[in-house]
Design an enzyme around this catalytic site. Structure first.
Site, PDB file in Angstrom:
ATOM      1  N   LYS A  93       0.856  -1.188   0.000  1.00 24.44           N
ATOM      2  CA  LYS A  93       0.000   0.000   0.000  1.00 24.44           C
ATOM      3  C   LYS A  93       0.889   1.235   0.000  1.00 24.44           C
ATOM      4  O   LYS A  93       1.412   1.643   1.039  1.00 24.44           O
ATOM      5  CB  LYS A  93      -0.937   0.060   1.210  1.00 24.44           C
ATOM      6  CG  LYS A  93      -2.023   1.146   1.029  1.00 24.44           C
ATOM      7  CD  LYS A  93      -2.429   1.842   2.310  1.00 24.44           C
ATOM      8  CE  LYS A  93      -1.634   3.052   2.633  1.00 24.44           C
ATOM      9  NZ  LYS A  93      -1.820   4.223   1.723  1.00 24.44           N
TER      10      LYS A  93
ATOM     11  N   GLU B 255       8.989  16.620  15.461  1.00 29.40           N
ATOM     12  CA  GLU B 255       9.453  16.429  14.094  1.00 29.40           C
ATOM     13  C   GLU B 255       8.729  17.423  13.193  1.00 29.40           C
ATOM     14  O   GLU B 255       7.507  17.460  13.141  1.00 29.40           O
ATOM     15  CB  GLU B 255       9.167  14.996  13.632  1.00 29.40           C
ATOM     16  CG  GLU B 255       9.715  14.701  12.252  1.00 29.40           C
ATOM     17  CD  GLU B 255       9.546  13.253  11.856  1.00 29.40           C
ATOM     18  OE1 GLU B 255      10.475  12.672  11.282  1.00 29.40           O
ATOM     19  OE2 GLU B 255       8.461  12.688  12.120  1.00 29.40           O
TER      20      GLU B 255
ATOM     21  N   CYS C  69      12.946  11.189   7.641  1.00 31.94           N
ATOM     22  CA  CYS C  69      12.728  10.888   9.055  1.00 31.94           C
ATOM     23  C   CYS C  69      14.022  10.925   9.857  1.00 31.94           C
ATOM     24  O   CYS C  69      14.005  11.208  11.053  1.00 31.94           O
ATOM     25  CB  CYS C  69      12.040   9.546   9.207  1.00 31.94           C
ATOM     26  SG  CYS C  69      12.741   8.268   8.160  1.00 31.94           S
TER      27      CYS C  69
END
Length: 472
Positions: free
Chosen positions: A169, A378, A278
């Site tokens: 996905k 973040e 990330c």
């Protein structure tokens, strides 16, 4: 480009009757196409195909899987420019960066798994006990929008190498590279059902995969919030969950580091891919006595970043990939200003001269304290925070003062000192003095940055179960 197809059980299946999801070019802010929103029924079909295929593929020979990976590798290399152009359109990566990083690093994951597979021992003996490493089963792979091809190959390649079957996905925000990848899998003569693609939204397709009783493992790269939701849904069926999630990585400059070269490299590392990585080293920790020097060096580095049209080969930073993320970056820049951080350069809004597109200004804050939002949350944009420290022990404490633990960097002229500091940082991957990227080095996080590891042999073993056979 409209593409309302899913790839299930070895063929493309039309879903033009499904609801469409708009794909937006982040440079023009215009809709450039639609993809189909998958349903739980699509997930059921794909998982059933993968389950049927697993019975045979799990028993395939290493040689057969090596040959399949080799065909995938050759097709990816042959179609590299198609992937680069797709990544520019769907998420705004500069064409030069797409060609130099997004695509070749994605291809490198396939090559690395071939290298691992050539030497991996699936059966080993300890006296009369055999240890057998066997494919875990049907694997659901959920990939993000920020490194579209790279994250797909980081999961699909080891799953295939292990003998698992896959339902992918991809992010609905950057779906075109995934459609191209599915065509590669088809053209590589992947056996029917071994690879399946179902697009759609996480709350529908991702949730159905996580909860599905016939999925044996789920691997997700995404936000910590998404990782938590997947783990909660997966817990009911006790499936393996591998998560590569958020980060707030420190870049710790010891007082003997090469500041002249290192600060500029640190700024560019934190802001590459428009800061949408990330593991980006977005917290620069520096001795308080060197703060003014670092600010000047950081500002000079930012001045060398060419922000603009991602299709222009001179551009080094394109737009933020989508509207929601652009809004998040703007919110966090405003937060830094409100909390009293010193704005060295950048700030809210678009860079001068750009009237459209999700462009954020490359922004540097200084004199940041560890309790500020910009030091803890973040941001996922081109925003760097400089945090001063008094001594080495305080620097290590600040580096570890985060709920995350994905990546970290240490800069020092003394390698033994850098090694000592690196061992005290709680992160899954630590870089000393900007080493070259290594497709075999395990990647993953401590704390809320996730569970499990990707890349190389450690990535392969996430897709394997361990069986002990006594009296062998």
């Amino acid at each position: 480009m409209n593409d309302a197809r899913f790839y299930i059980d070895g063929c493309w299946q039309d879903r033009t009757d499904a609801a469409g999801i708009a794909v937006v070019d982040p440079f023009t802010e215009e809709v450039i196409g639609h993809v189909a929103a998958g349903s739980s029924t699509d997930v059921d079909l794909a998982v059933a195909a993968a389950r049927r295929a697993f019975e045979t593929f799990s028993r395939s020979s290493v040689e057969a899987r090596l040959a399949l990976l080799g065909r995938i590798l050759a097709l990816l290399e042959e179609r590299a420019e198609l992937f680069a152009q797709a990544i520019v359109a769907e998420m705004g990566a500069p064409i030069g960066f797409a060609r130099a990083a997004h695509v070749p690093f994605g291809i490198a994951h396939v090559r690395a798994q071939m290298e691992v597979l050539q030497r991996y021992r699936f059966l080993s003996l300890d006296g009369s006990t055999a240890i057998s490493k066997e494919p875990i089963g049907v694997c659901a792979l959920i990939t993000p929008w920020n490194w579209p091809l790279y994250q797909i190959t980081a999961k699909v390649a080891p799953a295939i190498a292990a003998g698992c079957t896959v339902v992918l996905k991809p992010s609905e925000l950057s779906p075109y590279s995934a459609q191209l990848f599915a065509q590669v899998m088809h053209d590589a003569d992947t056996p029917a059902g071994v690879f399946n693609l179902v697009g759609g939204r996480g709350e529908v397709v991702g949730a159905a995969l996580a909860a599905h009783p016939d999925v044996d493992m789920i691997s997700i790269t995404g936000s910590t919030r998404a990782g938590v939701l997947v783990a909660q849904a997966a817990a009911v069926t006790v499936k393996r969950v591998v998560q590569e999630l958020g980060g707030k990585s420190p870049n710790l400059f010891l007082d003997d580091a090469d500041f002249e070269q290192g600060v500029a490299k640190g700024v560019l590392a934190g802001m590459r891919n428009a800061g949408q990585s990330c593991s980006a080293p977005t917290r620069m920790l520096v001795p308080a006595s060197r703060l003014a020097e670092v600010e000047a060096l950081a500002q000079a580095a930012v001045m060398g970043i060419n922000v603009g049209d991602p299709r222009d080969e001179k551009t080094s930073m394109g737009p933020i990939a989508n509207a929601a993320q652009y809004a998040r970056v703007q919110e966090m820049i405003a937060s830094g200003i409100e909390e009293g951080a010193k704005l060295v350069c950048g700030g809210p809004g678009r860079p001068a001269g750009l009237t459209h597109g999700y462009f954020a200004q490359p922004t540097v804050f200084s004199n940041v304290t560890p309790d500020m939002r910009v030091a803890q949350e973040e941001i996922f944009g081109p925003v760097l925070v400089i945090i001063p420290y008094r001594d080495e022990q305080e620097a290590i404490a600040i580096a570890n003062d985060t709920v995350y633990g994905l990546g970290a960097s240490v800069q020092s002229g003394d390698r033994e000192r850098a090694q000592r500091v690196a061992r005290q940082i709680r992160a899954g991957q630590v870089h000393i003095n900007y080493p070259a990227w290594n497709s075999h080095a395990p990647f993953g996080g401590y704390k809320r940055s996730g569970n499990g590891r990707e890349y190389g042999v450690h990535g392969l073993e996430e897709y394997l179960e361990t069986k002990a056979i006594l009296g062998y």
